[in-house]
Design an enzyme around this catalytic site. Structure first.
Site, PDB file in Angstrom:
ATOM      1  N   ARG A 251       0.605  -1.522   0.191  1.00 59.29           N
ATOM      2  CA  ARG A 251      -0.130   0.094  -0.093  1.00 59.29           C
ATOM      3  C   ARG A 251       0.993   1.034  -0.077  1.00 59.29           C
ATOM      4  NH1 ARG A 251      -2.509  -0.932   4.687  1.00 59.29           N
ATOM      5  NH2 ARG A 251      -1.577   0.519   6.070  1.00 59.29           N
TER       6      ARG A 251
ATOM      7  N   LYS B 186      -8.829   9.751 -17.582  1.00 57.04           N
ATOM      8  CA  LYS B 186      -8.800  10.854 -18.632  1.00 57.04           C
ATOM      9  C   LYS B 186      -7.334  10.996 -19.326  1.00 57.04           C
ATOM     10  CE  LYS B 186     -12.912  12.185 -16.468  1.00 57.04           C
ATOM     11  NZ  LYS B 186     -13.000  12.031 -14.868  1.00 57.04           N
TER      12      LYS B 186
ATOM     13  N   ASP C 256      -7.072  21.529  -9.978  1.00 53.05           N
ATOM     14  CA  ASP C 256      -7.625  20.607 -10.860  1.00 53.05           C
ATOM     15  C   ASP C 256      -6.926  20.635 -12.670  1.00 53.05           C
ATOM     16  OD1 ASP C 256      -8.205  18.143 -12.383  1.00 53.05           O
ATOM     17  OD2 ASP C 256     -10.908  18.309 -11.256  1.00 53.05           O
TER      18      ASP C 256
ATOM     19  N   TYR D  39     -15.604  21.121 -10.675  1.00 60.43           N
ATOM     20  CA  TYR D  39     -15.650  19.929 -11.396  1.00 60.43           C
ATOM     21  C   TYR D  39     -16.758  19.555  -9.675  1.00 60.43           C
ATOM     22  CZ  TYR D  39     -15.655  14.718 -11.018  1.00 60.43           C
ATOM     23  OH  TYR D  39     -15.669  13.408 -11.273  1.00 60.43           O
TER      24      TYR D  39
END
Length: 398
Positions: A60, A210, A185, A113
């Site tokens: 992790r 994206k 962003d 967003y």
């Protein structure tokens, strides 16, 4: 390759984060599926518990697979560190929580967003952080909104759905003079088209889902930070137990290597579609900062080196049946969330319900397009047939 200084971004896309001769000459970094990572001695085990341990301690917390991707992204952004997380929203959440605490005030662009707004209103508010939304075109006048407890400003350029540009250097100058952190962003621009850290941003988030991935098959986000904030960001990601799976990291790395050529085609197709739509009588407005008609075109030219394939346009008012005739018959544009993949998409949106500091007064339907990698003539022909269906259905309903 270790020394990429001075080389173009598209060259660094191909080579950053790769060390083939550390892996028997294999070109692509290998995929490490790991939870347990063994240490060879008590001394190394004890060293591995310390924050500055250069190796690997647990899956992790990072593996060679995650490190190679993060190294490449940090190189592209010129960041002190980059960390991969499970989604774009996870990147937004962890980045904000790394710099905010109870009692702080946060400024967020009104065109951000929508899940960013939901996180601020439903999660940060629960922990005593107050959010104020601001007009994205405020620029340096954002200084008027800064309070003694304003800790951070969250920007997004261009804005989600409506594509307003922001004067991020001016916002950053005002925020830094006040002692506030600036986040952005940068999913639309990517590191290729907007040098966020070079324009004054402290922490960048991007949805790897994206353009970096580019194939609509990965959920992932990234956070790239300056040296001042890198440690706090990585600590917050670990406190949340957030990480990306090895196979997704591999796919993201593979997408990264071809993002330069893909994004070039996305940009060209997007601009061609936006230009064509501007000439259609059914369309009242096209929202693409790369068009000279866009009110913030000069700002985009100043700060960005290119565009992506995402933009919106507004139809003149028509009955819902006409809108359905247009959308339902499209052959090449899928109707679904997300963007940045190889395929073209179209999605209706309603900014009215998503704004508090500004208003959206357009009477017609807003439609967001992601221009994929198809032949642009085919994409235009599909839209043209759709608009003809729309016109016929509108006349039939009159």
């Amino acid at each position: 390759m270790d020394d990429l200084k001075g080389m173009a971004a598209r060259t660094r896309l191909v080579h950053a984060g790769r060390h083939p001769h550390d892996n028997h000459g294999v070109v692509n970094p290998p995929v490490y599926h790991a939870s347990t990572i063994l240490q060879p001695s008590l001394a190394v085990w004890e060293a591995s518990r310390k924050p500055d341990f250069p190796g690997y301690r647990y899956g992790r917390a990072g593996t060679p697979t995650s490190r190679s991707f993060e190294e490449a992204v940090a190189d592209l952004y010129g960041a002190a560190d980059a960390v991969a997380v499970s989604s774009g929203l996870a990147a937004i959440a962890c980045a904000l929580m790394a710099v905010l605490r109870a009692g702080d005030h946060l400024l967020v662009s009104d065109s951000a967003y929508f899940p960013t707004r939901k996180f601020c209103d439903q999660m940060l508010a629960r922990y005593g952080v107050e959010t104020t939304y601001y007009d994205p075109r405020l620029g340096g006048r954002i200084a008027d909104l800064l309070r003694p407890n304003t800790r951070a400003v969250f920007t997004e350029a261009p804005g989600s759905l409506t594509f307003e540009m922001q004067d991020i250097p001016a916002i950053a100058a005002a925020a830094h003079a006040h002692g506030a952190v600036v986040l952005t962003d940068n999913t639309w621009g990517t590191a290729l088209h907007f040098d966020a850290l070079g324009k004054g941003v402290d922490i960048v988030v991007e949805a790897v889902t994206k353009y970096i991935c580019g194939h609509s098959d990965v959920m992932m986000g990234l956070i790239a930070s300056t040296a001042e904030h890198a440690g706090a960001v990585r600590d917050m990601v670990r406190l949340h137990g957030n990480c990306s799976g090895p196979d997704d990291l591999y796919l993201a790395q593979r997408g990264l290597r071809t993002m330069g050529v893909r994004l070039k085609q996305n940009e060209a197709n997007g601009l061609a579609l936006a230009t064509w739509l501007e000439g259609r009588p059914e369309v009242s407005k096209v929202l693409h900062p790369g068009l000279p008609s866009h009110p913030d075109h000069a700002l985009w030219q100043r700060d960005f080196s290119g565009a992506s394939g995402l933009f919106s346009f507004v139809l003149r008012p028509v009955p819902r049946a006409a809108l359905a005739a247009f959308l339902d018959g499209l052959k090449l544009y899928g109707m679904g969330a997300s963007w940045g993949g190889f395929e073209s998409l179209i999605l209706p949106g309603d900014p009215k319900a998503l704004r508090t500091a500004t208003t959206w007064d357009e009477p017609g339907q807003l439609l967001r397009i992601h221009a994929g990698l198809e032949d642009v003539d085919d994409l235009i022909a599909d839209l043209e047939a759709g608009l003809e269906r729309l016109t016929a259905a509108a006349k039939a309903a009159a």
